[in-house]
Structures are given as structure tokens and as C-alpha cells.
Design a protein around this motif. Structure first.
Motif, PDB file in Angstrom:
ATOM      1  N   UNK A  83     -16.923  52.072  35.706  1.00 20.56           N
ATOM      2  CA  UNK A  83     -16.686  51.145  34.598  1.00 20.56           C
ATOM      3  C   UNK A  83     -15.930  49.925  35.110  1.00 20.56           C
ATOM      4  N   UNK A  84     -16.269  48.755  34.547  1.00 17.73           N
ATOM      5  CA  UNK A  84     -15.709  47.493  35.020  1.00 17.73           C
ATOM      6  C   UNK A  84     -14.708  46.905  34.033  1.00 17.73           C
ATOM      7  N   UNK A  85     -13.736  46.136  34.524  1.00 20.24           N
ATOM      8  CA  UNK A  85     -12.745  45.521  33.630  1.00 20.24           C
ATOM      9  C   UNK A  85     -13.386  44.607  32.600  1.00 20.24           C
ATOM     10  N   UNK A  86     -12.936  44.724  31.361  1.00 16.27           N
ATOM     11  CA  UNK A  86     -13.343  43.796  30.305  1.00 16.27           C
ATOM     12  C   UNK A  86     -12.306  42.683  30.277  1.00 16.27           C
ATOM     13  N   UNK A  87     -12.543  41.656  31.063  1.00 17.00           N
ATOM     14  CA  UNK A  87     -11.527  40.634  31.309  1.00 17.00           C
ATOM     15  C   UNK A  87     -11.459  39.567  30.216  1.00 17.00           C
ATOM     16  N   UNK A  92      -5.265  37.071  32.946  1.00 21.82           N
ATOM     17  CA  UNK A  92      -3.923  37.061  33.517  1.00 21.82           C
ATOM     18  C   UNK A  92      -3.376  38.479  33.657  1.00 21.82           C
ATOM     19  N   UNK A  93      -3.634  39.334  32.656  1.00 19.92           N
ATOM     20  CA  UNK A  93      -3.134  40.703  32.706  1.00 19.92           C
ATOM     21  C   UNK A  93      -3.802  41.489  33.831  1.00 19.92           C
ATOM     22  N   UNK A 171       8.341  38.976  34.438  1.00 18.72           N
ATOM     23  CA  UNK A 171       8.929  37.755  34.999  1.00 18.72           C
ATOM     24  C   UNK A 171       8.179  37.303  36.241  1.00 18.72           C
ATOM     25  N   UNK A 172       7.797  38.244  37.098  1.00 23.28           N
ATOM     26  CA  UNK A 172       7.087  37.888  38.327  1.00 23.28           C
ATOM     27  C   UNK A 172       5.780  37.179  38.050  1.00 23.28           C
ATOM     28  N   UNK A 173       5.134  37.540  36.944  1.00 24.60           N
ATOM     29  CA  UNK A 173       3.814  36.986  36.647  1.00 24.60           C
ATOM     30  C   UNK A 173       3.822  36.057  35.436  1.00 24.60           C
ATOM     31  N   UNK A 174       5.016  35.699  34.982  1.00 31.88           N
ATOM     32  CA  UNK A 174       5.172  34.780  33.843  1.00 31.88           C
ATOM     33  C   UNK A 174       4.346  35.235  32.642  1.00 31.88           C
ATOM     34  N   UNK A 175       4.408  36.513  32.330  1.00 26.88           N
ATOM     35  CA  UNK A 175       3.648  37.062  31.212  1.00 26.88           C
ATOM     36  C   UNK A 175       4.415  36.887  29.904  1.00 26.88           C
TER      37      UNK A 175
END
Length: 248
Positions: A83-87, A92-93, A171-175
Motif C-alpha cells: 500500500x502506498x502513502x495517500x499524500x 509535509x507530514x 519543532x524540527x519540521x515546523x509542523x
């Protein structure tokens, strides 16, 4: 050296199942070609994180007999492991999690499970996953570490991995987690669906793509509805088994 038996024993304890019931999944994975043939004595090798991830996914099936082989297009294992990511709307996530798990794009559902196994094995889960403060009066059996849920559902094949990110991870990924209600949910679909998920492009609706996707949903969405979940307890169990010191 951690063997398949060591990992199966650890997982059986986490699942509160007899060892033989978990061992059966490993035997089916080996028989169907998902695991390499076993060797004994000096030729034996340690179990890999990939194999541990495959075992975790296998126990989410309806049983060892449903796993199927590499040649069976609609077998449980081949279908769900790929199964593949549903982006759509979650780039960003997915990118942030993939970076933390050290997996490359494109990655499958099984790749993400393996990535989390490595994360727990290396003792870095708390750097990514938030640890909720345990109630001091809570029973001892209550899980008190980084919490993650890994779910498969059907009959249309879907999967989801969800967890609350640590403050340092965000914080590392500015989420901006407020818009996600503080929870990262990574969902996975059939590759055909994932690559054709956006129906509108250049200002018009792609009717042919929608018809194709609807046809795929209809073909798969028949049968008994189900959802099966494992969590941090199971991932942590196999990870700790993999990380145990090598006996001299």
C-alpha cells in the motif's frame, strides 16, 4: 543473536497469545517466500528489522493461511505490504516522518512499519512520538511509553499509522499540529488510488480518472468490513527483542 523464535516469543507475550499461534505466521511467511529460508548452527543469522516488520503486518491478517505468496496478486500480504502513502494534503507530514525514520520516497506501508521498528529498537521513539504522562494510580499493565497505532482495514484495502508527535519533532519540521488536532495520521491506499487521488487538475474535473478510481473501489469494497490494530506494545516488544545484547 536475535532469532525469529526470540521475536515471535516477545510478540506472543505482547499479544497475550500462545507462542505457537505467532510462530505459525512466521512459518507461513517463510513458506510463501517472504522470509529467506532458515539456516541452523553456524549458518544461522540474526533476524532483521524487515522480517520483524513483516511479522507485525502478518499478525494483522485473518490468519497464516491468508498471507499468500509473491505470485498471488490479491493475497493479504502482497496487497497490504505494498500500500502506498495517500499524500494528498499531507506531503509535509509524510516527508517529516520519512526523514525521521530514514526511509526514502517512494516508500510502502511495510517500509513505514519497519522504520518505526528501527526507531524503537534504537531507543529514539520518544524523540519522535509524544509520551503522555501516566496516571500514578493507573494499573501496572497500562502502556506508558510512546504510543502509536498501526491499523489495517477492509474489504477495500486501507492502512493507517497514527501518533501524537513530540514537541521536538514538531519543532524540527515546523509542523503546525493545531490543524491536525495534535495527531499525525498517515493513511495508505492501493498504488492505483494513491497515484490518481486528485481528481481536479488545471481547473477541470478528470472524469476518466474518477471513473477508474470508482471502479477500483467497487471491485474491492465487497465483503465483511473489518479493522485490526496493533500498537506500541507490540512494536516495542519486537524492537526490544531485536536490540537484546549479543551473547558471547
Amino acid at each position: 543473536m536475535t532469532t525469529a523464535k526470540d521475536v515471535s516469543l516477545a510478540l506472543a507475550q505482547a499479544l497475550a497469545r500462545p507462542y505457537a499461534s505467532v510462530e505459525a505466521y512466521g512459518l507461513a511467511l517463510r513458506r510463501n517466500g517472504w522470509w529467506d529460508p532458515a539456516k541452523r548452527g553456524r549458518g544461522a543469522r540474526a533476524m532483521t528489522t524487515r522480517e520483524a516488520a513483516q511479522l507485525l503486518l502478518a499478525v494483522l491478517s485473518e490468519g497464516p493461511s491468508t498471507l499468500g505468496s509473491r505470485e498471488e496478486e490479491e493475497s493479504f500480504f502482497k496487497t497490504y505490504s505494498t500500500l502506498q502513502p495517500s499524500r494528498h494534503g499531507k506531503d509535509q507530514l509524510f516527508d517529516a516522518v520519512a526523514k525521521e525514520l530514514e526511509i526514502d520516497f517512494p516508500a510502502s506501508f511495510l517500509d513505514y512499519i519497519e522504520g518505526f521498528v528501527r526507531l524503537f529498537r534504537n531507543g529514539k521513539a520518544e524523540e519522535v512520538i509524544h509520551v503522555w504522562a501516566a496516571d500514578p494510580h493507573a494499573p501496572a499493565y497500562e502502556w506508558r511509553g510512546p504510543t502509536i497505532h498501526i491499523e489495517v482495514s477492509g474489504p477495500y484495502p486501507r492502512a493507517e499509522i497514527s501518533f501524537s508527535p513530540s514537541a521536538a519533532f514538531s519543532a524540527r519540521h515546523a509542523l503546525q499540529m493545531a490543524e491536525h488536532r495534535g495527531i499525525i495520521r498517515l493513511d495508505f491506499h492501493l498504488a492505483t488510488i494513491s497515484s490518481s487521488w486528485v481528481f481536479e487538475r488545471d481547473g477541470y474535473e478528470n472524469v476518466s480518472v474518477r471513473s477508474e478510481v470508482d471502479g477500483i473501489f467497487e471491485a474491492y469494497d465487497r465483503g465483511v468490513r473489518f479493522a485490526r490494530i496493533i500498537g506500541a506494545r507490540e512494536v516495542d516488544a519486537v524492537a526490544k527483542a531485536l536490540a537484546k545484547p549479543v551473547q558471547q
